[in-house]
Design a protein around this motif. Structure first.
Motif, PDB file in Angstrom:
ATOM      1  N   PRO A   1      23.893  -3.298  -8.297  1.00 45.02           N
ATOM      2  CA  PRO A   1      25.112  -4.306  -8.803  1.00 45.02           C
ATOM      3  C   PRO A   1      24.677  -5.684  -8.363  1.00 45.02           C
ATOM      4  CG  PRO A   1      25.148  -3.077  -6.265  1.00 45.02           C
ATOM      5  CD  PRO A   1      23.925  -2.583  -7.212  1.00 45.02           C
ATOM      6  N   ASP A   2      23.820  -6.041  -7.590  1.00 39.96           N
ATOM      7  CA  ASP A   2      23.544  -7.465  -7.674  1.00 39.96           C
ATOM      8  C   ASP A   2      22.631  -8.073  -8.769  1.00 39.96           C
ATOM      9  OD1 ASP A   2      25.161  -7.870  -5.342  1.00 39.96           O
ATOM     10  OD2 ASP A   2      23.627  -7.323  -4.101  1.00 39.96           O
ATOM     11  N   GLY A   3      22.002  -7.175  -9.403  1.00 36.49           N
ATOM     12  CA  GLY A   3      21.169  -7.756 -10.695  1.00 36.49           C
ATOM     13  C   GLY A   3      19.917  -8.052 -10.476  1.00 36.49           C
ATOM     14  N   LEU A   4      19.363  -7.509  -9.368  1.00 38.46           N
ATOM     15  CA  LEU A   4      18.056  -8.041  -8.751  1.00 38.46           C
ATOM     16  C   LEU A   4      16.991  -7.692 -10.178  1.00 38.46           C
ATOM     17  CD1 LEU A   4      16.344  -8.847  -6.612  1.00 38.46           C
ATOM     18  CD2 LEU A   4      15.758  -6.453  -5.848  1.00 38.46           C
ATOM     19  N   PHE A   5      17.072  -6.283 -10.744  1.00 40.64           N
ATOM     20  CA  PHE A   5      16.054  -6.138 -11.621  1.00 40.64           C
ATOM     21  C   PHE A   5      16.635  -6.694 -12.938  1.00 40.64           C
ATOM     22  CE2 PHE A   5      14.509  -3.797  -8.231  1.00 40.64           C
ATOM     23  CZ  PHE A   5      13.166  -3.629  -8.445  1.00 40.64           C
TER      24      PHE A   5
ATOM     25  N   LYS B   1       0.860  -1.151   0.064  1.00 38.54           N
ATOM     26  CA  LYS B   1      -0.116   0.011   0.067  1.00 38.54           C
ATOM     27  C   LYS B   1       0.821   1.265  -0.035  1.00 38.54           C
ATOM     28  CE  LYS B   1      -2.218  -0.939   3.645  1.00 38.54           C
ATOM     29  NZ  LYS B   1      -1.534  -2.409   4.133  1.00 38.54           N
ATOM     30  N   ASN B   2       2.147   0.794   0.116  1.00 38.08           N
ATOM     31  CA  ASN B   2       2.898   2.335   0.371  1.00 38.08           C
ATOM     32  C   ASN B   2       4.396   1.924   0.049  1.00 38.08           C
ATOM     33  OD1 ASN B   2       4.050   1.460   2.910  1.00 38.08           O
ATOM     34  ND2 ASN B   2       2.204   2.110   3.890  1.00 38.08           N
ATOM     35  N   ALA B   3       5.377   2.991   0.056  1.00 37.52           N
ATOM     36  CA  ALA B   3       6.809   2.685  -0.247  1.00 37.52           C
ATOM     37  C   ALA B   3       7.459   1.835   0.810  1.00 37.52           C
ATOM     38  CB  ALA B   3       7.407   4.124  -0.231  1.00 37.52           C
ATOM     39  N   SER B   4       7.140   1.862   2.085  1.00 39.30           N
ATOM     40  CA  SER B   4       7.871   1.004   3.072  1.00 39.30           C
ATOM     41  C   SER B   4       7.341  -0.294   3.026  1.00 39.30           C
ATOM     42  CB  SER B   4       7.378   1.512   4.540  1.00 39.30           C
ATOM     43  OG  SER B   4       5.972   1.365   4.614  1.00 39.30           O
ATOM     44  N   GLU B   5       6.197  -0.670   2.527  1.00 39.91           N
ATOM     45  CA  GLU B   5       5.680  -1.901   2.260  1.00 39.91           C
ATOM     46  C   GLU B   5       6.511  -2.569   1.108  1.00 39.91           C
ATOM     47  OE1 GLU B   5       1.430  -2.330   4.509  1.00 39.91           O
ATOM     48  OE2 GLU B   5       1.557  -2.440   2.284  1.00 39.91           O
ATOM     49  N   VAL B   6       6.527  -1.564   0.019  1.00 43.13           N
ATOM     50  CA  VAL B   6       7.461  -2.247  -1.182  1.00 43.13           C
ATOM     51  C   VAL B   6       8.642  -2.520  -0.632  1.00 43.13           C
ATOM     52  CG1 VAL B   6       8.369  -1.491  -3.460  1.00 43.13           C
ATOM     53  CG2 VAL B   6       5.941  -0.923  -2.859  1.00 43.13           C
ATOM     54  N   ALA B   7       9.287  -1.610  -0.185  1.00 42.40           N
ATOM     55  CA  ALA B   7      11.029  -1.833   0.239  1.00 42.40           C
ATOM     56  C   ALA B   7      10.857  -2.959   1.138  1.00 42.40           C
ATOM     57  CB  ALA B   7      11.049  -0.518   1.334  1.00 42.40           C
ATOM     58  N   LYS B   8       9.969  -3.391   1.954  1.00 37.68           N
ATOM     59  CA  LYS B   8       9.969  -4.610   2.733  1.00 37.68           C
ATOM     60  C   LYS B   8       9.894  -6.147   1.683  1.00 37.68           C
ATOM     61  CE  LYS B   8       7.992  -3.159   6.942  1.00 37.68           C
ATOM     62  NZ  LYS B   8       6.372  -3.150   7.744  1.00 37.68           N
ATOM     63  N   VAL B   9       9.257  -5.848   0.791  1.00 39.78           N
ATOM     64  CA  VAL B   9       9.048  -7.197  -0.291  1.00 39.78           C
ATOM     65  C   VAL B   9      10.399  -7.329  -1.016  1.00 39.78           C
ATOM     66  CG1 VAL B   9       7.869  -7.822  -2.342  1.00 39.78           C
ATOM     67  CG2 VAL B   9       6.574  -6.718  -0.572  1.00 39.78           C
ATOM     68  N   ILE B  10      10.923  -6.028  -1.523  1.00 41.84           N
ATOM     69  CA  ILE B  10      12.226  -6.069  -2.280  1.00 41.84           C
ATOM     70  C   ILE B  10      13.184  -6.585  -1.366  1.00 41.84           C
ATOM     71  CG2 ILE B  10      14.070  -4.550  -3.384  1.00 41.84           C
ATOM     72  CD1 ILE B  10      11.255  -5.056  -4.924  1.00 41.84           C
ATOM     73  N   SER B  11      13.078  -5.989   0.021  1.00 40.40           N
ATOM     74  CA  SER B  11      14.316  -6.721   0.812  1.00 40.40           C
ATOM     75  C   SER B  11      13.991  -8.270   0.997  1.00 40.40           C
ATOM     76  CB  SER B  11      14.061  -6.296   2.403  1.00 40.40           C
ATOM     77  OG  SER B  11      15.088  -6.682   3.434  1.00 40.40           O
ATOM     78  N   ILE B  12      12.969  -8.711   1.273  1.00 47.03           N
ATOM     79  CA  ILE B  12      12.713 -10.280   1.069  1.00 47.03           C
ATOM     80  C   ILE B  12      13.346 -10.754  -0.283  1.00 47.03           C
ATOM     81  CG2 ILE B  12      10.995 -11.887   1.119  1.00 47.03           C
ATOM     82  CD1 ILE B  12       9.782 -10.382   3.118  1.00 47.03           C
ATOM     83  N   LEU B  13      13.029 -10.246  -1.261  1.00 45.33           N
ATOM     84  CA  LEU B  13      13.475 -10.831  -2.688  1.00 45.33           C
ATOM     85  C   LEU B  13      14.850 -10.808  -2.569  1.00 45.33           C
ATOM     86  CD1 LEU B  13      10.945  -8.885  -5.101  1.00 45.33           C
ATOM     87  CD2 LEU B  13      11.324 -11.470  -4.979  1.00 45.33           C
ATOM     88  N   ASN B  14      15.651  -9.951  -2.023  1.00 49.13           N
ATOM     89  CA  ASN B  14      17.061  -9.849  -1.939  1.00 49.13           C
ATOM     90  C   ASN B  14      17.730 -11.196  -1.124  1.00 49.13           C
ATOM     91  OD1 ASN B  14      18.596  -7.613  -3.062  1.00 49.13           O
ATOM     92  ND2 ASN B  14      16.901  -6.566  -2.278  1.00 49.13           N
ATOM     93  N   THR B  15      16.773 -11.961  -0.678  1.00 43.32           N
ATOM     94  CA  THR B  15      17.463 -12.993  -0.050  1.00 43.32           C
ATOM     95  C   THR B  15      17.269 -14.436  -0.462  1.00 43.32           C
ATOM     96  OG1 THR B  15      15.293 -13.528   1.122  1.00 43.32           O
ATOM     97  CG2 THR B  15      16.636 -12.214   2.487  1.00 43.32           C
TER      98      THR B  15
END
Length: 499
Positions: free
Chosen positions: A486-490, A68-82
């Protein structure tokens, strides 16, 4: 033996923990309050239906995440990084290219819940979430006296539109849709929330204008809206004939070169199908005012003959955006491709005739395909658009106002997945044939040798978007992508063109 068993158990538990952690859907659902929808839920099914092409809807994500907002997107991206899952981010779902905003077997991040629109009435500065579509944002701004310089079809999501550049009825006044962006709230690949402006990070700011989904997730577009009153517009349709072909091709050529009123815009589309043997021309006419000046569109109306349909009238901009959704073909696979061509001179008008004939020849080979609808749209790209875009903001497209051009949009829609590869080859044959005719005409001096980028918003997945940009634009996009990701996530785990 007990020690060995204990070590094995520890390793097994550790491995299982990694596997659980690798599942983004489970991790988001179990550790956050973010809405996660699974395949049997109504919200999942409904969101999967919000694609223009059924080929994209057929790709089933493991779950759909609705931040619903930027902080929630950031949480999802953080998890995707794992983990190493492929994923996709979806604004409106209008791109028909598979995996550009769709994914099979990985999480889909839908921005649907981020559809806020906040306007500063005094300045016209708008903060808009990527979950907005053009008809939605137009409706929310209705009555404010301001509007967003968006595209031409109301159901289009603003996220994909702006990141690709965005061609508008108002582009001759204000440039690309992206030209009106003054800031991006962006979730970087490392899950950092940042605001990108021309001063905070000029290279990233420029790369976000025509660079697609390579740099993170935009959660808010900060836009300079434009003053807006009543407009005049709609569609005029004619039955196809050789005479109509010649007159309309000349009319759109002449409009591109000679029109001096930036408030006027046209799209001239040829369309054919095997349904009731439809073979017609459909014109999109627009004037940014309640009534166009006398004679403005005469070459597209009375000079051609009596139209089959004429829906042009004075209306609100929100009404025009809502009305435009008739063009979306429901329950069909859609492919879209494009080419950019120099505007032929009057003495070389036959080049447009040749391109139109080429499209008719290629489309004739697939008229027996179930549900086929074939179209080609001739869209003016005069010097004024390039000039306005360059004067307002730097972008990767970077077209100089050195020549008038046209952007062609080529569409094939059809019903059966079994016809996908054949129709992809047909699309490729169509735009390659246009390109070959342009290059041949340039070699003999019948067309100017000017820069001809591919317009991202209409690009087919087989086309080389970044390869058709200027080398310096391509290199900038590549270097910025490597810096912020640098890690190529996107760069490696999402679809779309990569620099």
């Amino acid at each position: 033996m007990a020690r060995l068993t204990s070590s094995f158990l520890t390793l097994l538990l550790s491995s299982l923990a990694v596997l659980v952690k690798a599942d983004t859907c489970s991790e988001v659902a179990s550790t956050t309050a973010i809405e996660v929808s699974t395949p049997l839920q109504v919200s999942y099914i409904a969101e999967q239906q919000e694609y223009w092409s059924t080929s994209c809807a057929a790709l089933k994500p493991s779950c759909i995440i609705f931040p619903k907002n930027a902080s929630e997107v950031a949480k999802v991206i953080s998890i995707l990084n794992t983990n190493s899952e492929r994923f996709a981010v979806k604004s409106g779902g209008h791109s028909p290219n598979n995996e550009f905003a769709s994914v099979a077997g990985g999480p889909l991040i839908s921005t649907q819940r981020m559809d806020g629109v906040i306007i500063d009435q005094a300045t016209g500065i708008v903060r808009a979430g990527p979950g907005n579509r053009l008809d939605g944002i137009a409706a929310k701004l209705q009555g404010t006296g301001w509007t967003f310089v968006g595209g031409r079809i109301g159901n289009t999501g603003i996220g994909g539109l702006i990141l690709g550049g965005g061609l508008s009825y108002m582009s001759a006044q204000y440039g690309w849709s992206a030209s009106s962006v003054i800031g991006y709230e962006l979730i970087l690949p490392n899950a950092t929330v940042t605001t990108v402006t021309a001063t905070s990070d000029p290279d990233l700011f420029k790369s976000l204008k025509g660079g697609g989904n390579n740099f993170g997730v935009v959660t808010t577009y900060i836009l300079q809206a434009r003053r807006q009153g009543l407009v005049w517009g709609g569609n005029v349709a004619y039955a196809r004939s050789p005479t109509t072909d010649a007159r309309l091709l000349k009319a759109v050529r002449d409009f591109t070169e000679y029109n001096t009123d930036p408030k006027a815009a046209v799209i001239v589309t040829a369309e054919r199908t095997n349904i009731n043997l439809i073979d017609s021309w459909i014109l999109f006419l627009f004037y940014d005012g309640p009534t166009p000046p006398s004679g403005m569109f005469t070459n597209f109306t009375t000079a051609v003959g009596v139209p089959i349909v004429n829906t042009c009238r004075t209306r609100t901009y929100a009404d025009l955006m809502a009305f435009s959704n008739w063009v979306i073909v429901p329950a069909s696979i859609i492919t879209i491709g494009t080419e950019t061509i120099p505007l032929p001179s009057l003495s070389n008008q036959d080049i447009l005739t040749s391109i139109h004939a080429h499209w008719r020849n290629v489309s004739s080979t697939v008229l027996a395909v179930p549900g086929i609808i074939a179209s080609i749209a001739f869209q003016p790209f005069p010097k004024a658009i390039a000039s306005e875009a360059q004067s307002r903001s730097q972008d990767l497209i970077d077209v100089p106002p050195d020549a008038d051009r046209m952007i062609l949009e080529i569409n094939y829609s059809f019903l059966l997945p079994s016809d996908y590869n054949r129709m992809a080859d047909t699309m490729e044959a169509t735009y390659n044939g246009v390109r070959q005719r342009v290059l041949a005409a340039q070699q003999v001096g019948k067309l100017p040798d000017v820069y001809l980028p591919i317009f991202m918003n209409y690009g087919f997945y087989r086309q080389d978007y970044f390869g058709r940009l200027k080398p310096e634009s391509r290199e900038l996009a590549r270097s910025v992508a490597e810096r912020v990701d640098p890690d190529g996530l996107f760069r490696t785990r999402t679809g779309g063109w990569k620099p």
